[in-house]
Design a protein around this motif. Structure first.
Motif, PDB file in Angstrom:
ATOM      1  N   ARG A   1      52.655  25.512  42.262  1.00  0.00           N
ATOM      2  CA  ARG A   1      52.004  26.399  43.517  1.00  0.00           C
ATOM      3  C   ARG A   1      51.496  25.367  44.528  1.00  0.00           C
ATOM      4  NH1 ARG A   1      47.542  30.817  43.035  1.00  0.00           N
ATOM      5  NH2 ARG A   1      47.575  31.754  44.956  1.00  0.00           N
ATOM      6  N   PHE A   2      50.731  24.403  44.040  1.00  0.00           N
ATOM      7  CA  PHE A   2      49.797  23.509  44.796  1.00  0.00           C
ATOM      8  C   PHE A   2      50.154  22.371  45.055  1.00  0.00           C
ATOM      9  CE2 PHE A   2      47.031  26.837  42.852  1.00  0.00           C
ATOM     10  CZ  PHE A   2      46.410  27.317  44.088  1.00  0.00           C
ATOM     11  N   GLY A   3      50.462  21.495  44.488  1.00  0.00           N
ATOM     12  CA  GLY A   3      50.704  20.084  44.493  1.00  0.00           C
ATOM     13  C   GLY A   3      49.850  18.969  45.243  1.00  0.00           C
ATOM     14  N   TYR A   4      48.440  19.523  44.965  1.00  0.00           N
ATOM     15  CA  TYR A   4      47.185  18.809  45.624  1.00  0.00           C
ATOM     16  C   TYR A   4      45.987  19.148  45.152  1.00  0.00           C
ATOM     17  CZ  TYR A   4      46.934  23.177  48.115  1.00  0.00           C
ATOM     18  OH  TYR A   4      46.555  24.583  48.433  1.00  0.00           O
ATOM     19  N   ILE A   5      44.655  18.585  45.169  1.00  0.00           N
ATOM     20  CA  ILE A   5      43.465  19.125  44.836  1.00  0.00           C
ATOM     21  C   ILE A   5      42.830  18.987  45.948  1.00  0.00           C
ATOM     22  CG2 ILE A   5      41.687  18.533  43.256  1.00  0.00           C
ATOM     23  CD1 ILE A   5      43.444  17.374  41.473  1.00  0.00           C
ATOM     24  N   ASP A   6      42.501  20.009  46.643  1.00  0.00           N
ATOM     25  CA  ASP A   6      41.576  19.737  48.021  1.00  0.00           C
ATOM     26  C   ASP A   6      40.204  19.990  47.708  1.00  0.00           C
ATOM     27  OD1 ASP A   6      41.511  22.527  47.375  1.00  0.00           O
ATOM     28  OD2 ASP A   6      42.266  23.059  49.435  1.00  0.00           O
ATOM     29  N   GLY A   7      39.390  19.980  48.834  1.00  0.00           N
ATOM     30  CA  GLY A   7      38.031  20.107  48.913  1.00  0.00           C
ATOM     31  C   GLY A   7      37.635  21.465  48.285  1.00  0.00           C
ATOM     32  N   ALA A   8      38.403  22.521  48.467  1.00  0.00           N
ATOM     33  CA  ALA A   8      37.693  23.805  48.085  1.00  0.00           C
ATOM     34  C   ALA A   8      38.039  23.634  46.346  1.00  0.00           C
ATOM     35  CB  ALA A   8      38.652  24.944  48.579  1.00  0.00           C
ATOM     36  N   MET A   9      38.932  23.154  45.868  1.00  0.00           N
ATOM     37  CA  MET A   9      39.124  23.271  44.437  1.00  0.00           C
ATOM     38  C   MET A   9      38.105  22.238  44.008  1.00  0.00           C
ATOM     39  SD  MET A   9      42.952  22.324  43.834  1.00  0.00           S
ATOM     40  CE  MET A   9      44.157  23.523  44.433  1.00  0.00           C
ATOM     41  N   VAL A  10      37.810  21.198  44.590  1.00  0.00           N
ATOM     42  CA  VAL A  10      36.369  20.288  44.064  1.00  0.00           C
ATOM     43  C   VAL A  10      35.269  21.201  44.255  1.00  0.00           C
ATOM     44  CG1 VAL A  10      35.212  18.467  44.497  1.00  0.00           C
ATOM     45  CG2 VAL A  10      37.657  18.028  44.781  1.00  0.00           C
ATOM     46  N   ALA A  11      34.954  21.835  45.305  1.00  0.00           N
ATOM     47  CA  ALA A  11      33.842  22.406  45.196  1.00  0.00           C
ATOM     48  C   ALA A  11      33.586  23.717  44.135  1.00  0.00           C
ATOM     49  CB  ALA A  11      33.816  23.473  46.727  1.00  0.00           C
ATOM     50  N   GLN A  12      34.777  24.421  43.838  1.00  0.00           N
ATOM     51  CA  GLN A  12      34.698  25.493  42.669  1.00  0.00           C
ATOM     52  C   GLN A  12      34.483  24.516  41.492  1.00  0.00           C
ATOM     53  OE1 GLN A  12      38.669  26.992  42.955  1.00  0.00           O
ATOM     54  NE2 GLN A  12      38.117  28.606  44.704  1.00  0.00           N
ATOM     55  N   SER A  13      34.817  23.238  41.318  1.00  0.00           N
ATOM     56  CA  SER A  13      34.903  22.546  40.011  1.00  0.00           C
ATOM     57  C   SER A  13      33.028  22.183  40.062  1.00  0.00           C
ATOM     58  CB  SER A  13      35.509  21.315  40.035  1.00  0.00           C
ATOM     59  OG  SER A  13      35.224  20.363  39.120  1.00  0.00           O
ATOM     60  N   ARG A  14      32.639  21.783  41.172  1.00  0.00           N
ATOM     61  CA  ARG A  14      31.187  21.486  40.975  1.00  0.00           C
ATOM     62  C   ARG A  14      30.520  22.760  40.674  1.00  0.00           C
ATOM     63  NH1 ARG A  14      29.851  16.705  44.005  1.00  0.00           N
ATOM     64  NH2 ARG A  14      31.528  15.988  45.193  1.00  0.00           N
ATOM     65  N   GLU A  15      30.702  23.848  41.208  1.00  0.00           N
ATOM     66  CA  GLU A  15      30.057  25.104  40.654  1.00  0.00           C
ATOM     67  C   GLU A  15      30.267  25.478  39.062  1.00  0.00           C
ATOM     68  OE1 GLU A  15      31.204  28.496  42.860  1.00  0.00           O
ATOM     69  OE2 GLU A  15      30.951  27.474  44.820  1.00  0.00           O
ATOM     70  N   ARG A  16      31.465  25.105  38.697  1.00  0.00           N
ATOM     71  CA  ARG A  16      31.650  25.322  37.077  1.00  0.00           C
ATOM     72  C   ARG A  16      30.954  24.330  36.400  1.00  0.00           C
ATOM     73  NH1 ARG A  16      37.098  26.278  38.867  1.00  0.00           N
ATOM     74  NH2 ARG A  16      37.801  24.215  38.608  1.00  0.00           N
ATOM     75  N   LEU A  17      30.779  23.220  36.778  1.00  0.00           N
ATOM     76  CA  LEU A  17      30.107  22.010  36.061  1.00  0.00           C
ATOM     77  C   LEU A  17      28.655  22.429  36.194  1.00  0.00           C
ATOM     78  CD1 LEU A  17      32.395  19.025  36.695  1.00  0.00           C
ATOM     79  CD2 LEU A  17      31.803  20.290  34.389  1.00  0.00           C
ATOM     80  N   ALA A  18      28.133  22.855  37.251  1.00  0.00           N
ATOM     81  CA  ALA A  18      26.931  23.200  37.667  1.00  0.00           C
ATOM     82  C   ALA A  18      26.264  24.448  36.723  1.00  0.00           C
ATOM     83  CB  ALA A  18      26.433  23.639  38.908  1.00  0.00           C
ATOM     84  N   GLY A  19      27.057  25.195  36.364  1.00  0.00           N
ATOM     85  CA  GLY A  19      26.765  26.295  35.115  1.00  0.00           C
ATOM     86  C   GLY A  19      26.631  25.636  33.966  1.00  0.00           C
ATOM     87  N   TYR A  20      27.204  24.352  33.511  1.00  0.00           N
ATOM     88  CA  TYR A  20      26.732  23.824  32.488  1.00  0.00           C
ATOM     89  C   TYR A  20      25.474  22.676  32.599  1.00  0.00           C
ATOM     90  CZ  TYR A  20      31.063  25.392  30.746  1.00  0.00           C
ATOM     91  OH  TYR A  20      32.261  26.305  30.326  1.00  0.00           O
ATOM     92  N   GLY A  21      24.783  22.696  33.584  1.00  0.00           N
ATOM     93  CA  GLY A  21      23.829  21.851  33.810  1.00  0.00           C
ATOM     94  C   GLY A  21      23.881  20.624  34.491  1.00  0.00           C
ATOM     95  N   PHE A  22      25.013  20.349  34.991  1.00  0.00           N
ATOM     96  CA  PHE A  22      25.258  19.175  35.685  1.00  0.00           C
ATOM     97  C   PHE A  22      24.663  19.380  37.006  1.00  0.00           C
ATOM     98  CE2 PHE A  22      28.637  18.882  32.666  1.00  0.00           C
ATOM     99  CZ  PHE A  22      28.663  17.661  32.564  1.00  0.00           C
ATOM    100  N   ASN A  23      24.210  18.158  37.856  1.00  0.00           N
ATOM    101  CA  ASN A  23      23.649  18.128  39.263  1.00  0.00           C
ATOM    102  C   ASN A  23      25.137  18.103  40.134  1.00  0.00           C
ATOM    103  OD1 ASN A  23      22.688  17.824  41.668  1.00  0.00           O
ATOM    104  ND2 ASN A  23      21.036  16.294  40.901  1.00  0.00           N
ATOM    105  N   PRO A  24      25.210  19.109  40.845  1.00  0.00           N
ATOM    106  CA  PRO A  24      26.638  19.153  41.610  1.00  0.00           C
ATOM    107  C   PRO A  24      26.448  18.191  42.428  1.00  0.00           C
ATOM    108  CG  PRO A  24      25.806  21.266  41.968  1.00  0.00           C
ATOM    109  CD  PRO A  24      24.608  20.307  41.059  1.00  0.00           C
ATOM    110  N   VAL A  25      25.503  17.622  42.945  1.00  0.00           N
ATOM    111  CA  VAL A  25      25.216  16.543  43.932  1.00  0.00           C
ATOM    112  C   VAL A  25      25.696  15.173  43.363  1.00  0.00           C
ATOM    113  CG1 VAL A  25      23.738  15.351  45.745  1.00  0.00           C
ATOM    114  CG2 VAL A  25      23.717  17.754  45.459  1.00  0.00           C
ATOM    115  N   ARG A  26      25.472  14.969  42.288  1.00  0.00           N
ATOM    116  CA  ARG A  26      25.598  13.481  41.456  1.00  0.00           C
ATOM    117  C   ARG A  26      27.130  13.412  41.158  1.00  0.00           C
ATOM    118  NH1 ARG A  26      20.730  11.675  38.370  1.00  0.00           N
ATOM    119  NH2 ARG A  26      21.552   9.520  39.326  1.00  0.00           N
ATOM    120  N   LEU A  27      27.939  14.634  41.041  1.00  0.00           N
ATOM    121  CA  LEU A  27      29.257  14.399  40.544  1.00  0.00           C
ATOM    122  C   LEU A  27      30.057  13.918  41.410  1.00  0.00           C
ATOM    123  CD1 LEU A  27      29.641  18.097  39.410  1.00  0.00           C
ATOM    124  CD2 LEU A  27      29.934  16.016  37.843  1.00  0.00           C
TER     125      LEU A  27
END
Length: 144
Positions: A49-75
């Protein structure tokens, strides 16, 4: 005086033995979460369906990892293709068979400072734990 020295050395060793496994466990869990997120993003991004990993996917990933206690800015995210083409461009997905390589890195954040108690040097401030991998794109352009 000897008793005081023995007490200080014993208490230092006791503190390290008590708390070091906890910090090591946190480190292992963080690395596992980074690897799990990288695997998930590669599975989605390299799908037909995609064939790429764009900025929106990265932003969603940052949000998911922030839920586990990661600082999204430092990822730190690194997305590249094996062909040299841009792997983050949604308007030009990578064709089937082109590899998408992803690496997600995060700093240690002084997790291993307690190792100084027994004379071990913790990782430098620039050192990072990371998760990553590569998956071949399955995207095939539709001809309507």
């Amino acid at each position: 005086m000897k008793q005081l020295l023995v007490f200080v050395l014993f208490s230092t060793l006791f503190c390290w033995l008590m708390f070091s496994p906890i910090y090591k466990h946190v480190l292992v869990i963080r690395q596992a979460l980074l690897q799990q997120e990288a695997d998930y993003m590669l599975e989605i991004g390299a799908s037909g369906r995609f064939g790429y990993i764009d900025g929106a996917m990265v932003a969603q990933s940052r949000e998911r990892l922030a839920g586990y206690g990661f600082n999204p800015v430092r990822l730190e995210y690194e997305v590249v293709s094996t062909s040299g083409e841009e792997a983050t461009n949604a308007s030009s997905p990578l064709r089937r068979g082109t590899g998408i390589r992803l690496r997600i890195a995060y700093p240690y954040e002084n997790l291993l400072q307690i190792d100084r108690l027994i004379g071990l040097e913790p990782p430098s401030g620039e050192a990072r734990i990371a998760g990553g991998g590569m998956k071949m794109s399955e995207y095939v352009a539709r001809s309507d």
